[in-house]
Design a protein around this motif. Structure first.
Motif, PDB file in Angstrom:
ATOM      1  N   GLU A  77       5.027  17.427  52.730  1.00  0.00           N
ATOM      2  CA  GLU A  77       5.075  17.363  54.228  1.00  0.00           C
ATOM      3  C   GLU A  77       5.749  16.389  54.715  1.00  0.00           C
ATOM      4  N   ARG A  97       9.534  16.481  54.178  1.00  0.00           N
ATOM      5  CA  ARG A  97      10.107  17.313  55.099  1.00  0.00           C
ATOM      6  C   ARG A  97      10.373  16.536  56.466  1.00  0.00           C
ATOM      7  N   GLU A  98       9.223  15.791  56.941  1.00  0.00           N
ATOM      8  CA  GLU A  98       9.459  15.023  58.146  1.00  0.00           C
ATOM      9  C   GLU A  98      10.442  13.964  58.104  1.00  0.00           C
ATOM     10  N   LYS A 112      13.675  15.705  58.498  1.00  0.00           N
ATOM     11  CA  LYS A 112      14.048  16.128  59.945  1.00  0.00           C
ATOM     12  C   LYS A 112      14.276  14.731  60.977  1.00  0.00           C
TER      13      LYS A 112
END
Length: 123
Positions: free
Chosen positions: A109, A112-113, A116
């Motif tokens: 997680e 992924r952030e 992004k």
């Protein structure tokens, strides 16, 4: 930065690396950890697994389940019904990976952030 901690010895690094490589060898591939995590929730039949774990072919699923059974992560129970029912279930040994999977999920997680955010800055 390491503060007030000594660096691990060569032997400690070698042992740690060996342990990680052993774990990766047993849990290698795209599907094994996902299947273990999925079967931790509840026992499932082959067709249920294939329907819920999207993207895995029947051939690969059969191979991965066999590997997981050989390594003690799942059990395969055959019920002599008509037609024969086969149920796959995570073992207690598989449940020993719960904290590892939790940490891996949290790291995924975070990663992924990070990606992004990196894409937003680059765009």
């Amino acid at each position: 930065m390491i503060v007030n901690n000594s660096l691990p010895s060569h032997a400690e690094c070698s042992n740690s690396l060996k342990n990680v490589l052993d774990a990766l060898y047993v849990l290698n591939g795209k599907w094994k950890l996902a299947l273990i995590l999925y079967l931790m929730r509840s026992p499932k039949r082959f067709n249920e697994i294939q329907a819920d774990v999207t993207g895995i072919s029947a051939k690969i699923l059969a191979k991965e389940l066999k590997d997981l059974e050989l390594n003690g992560f799942i059990t395969r129970t055959v019920y002599s019904t008509t037609p024969v029912s086969i149920i796959y279930e995570a073992t207690d040994y598989a449940h020993s990976l719960k904290s590892v999977l939790g940490e891996l999920s949290a790291w995924g997680e975070h990663h992924r952030e990070k990606i992004k955010e990196s894409m937003r800055r680059g765009a």
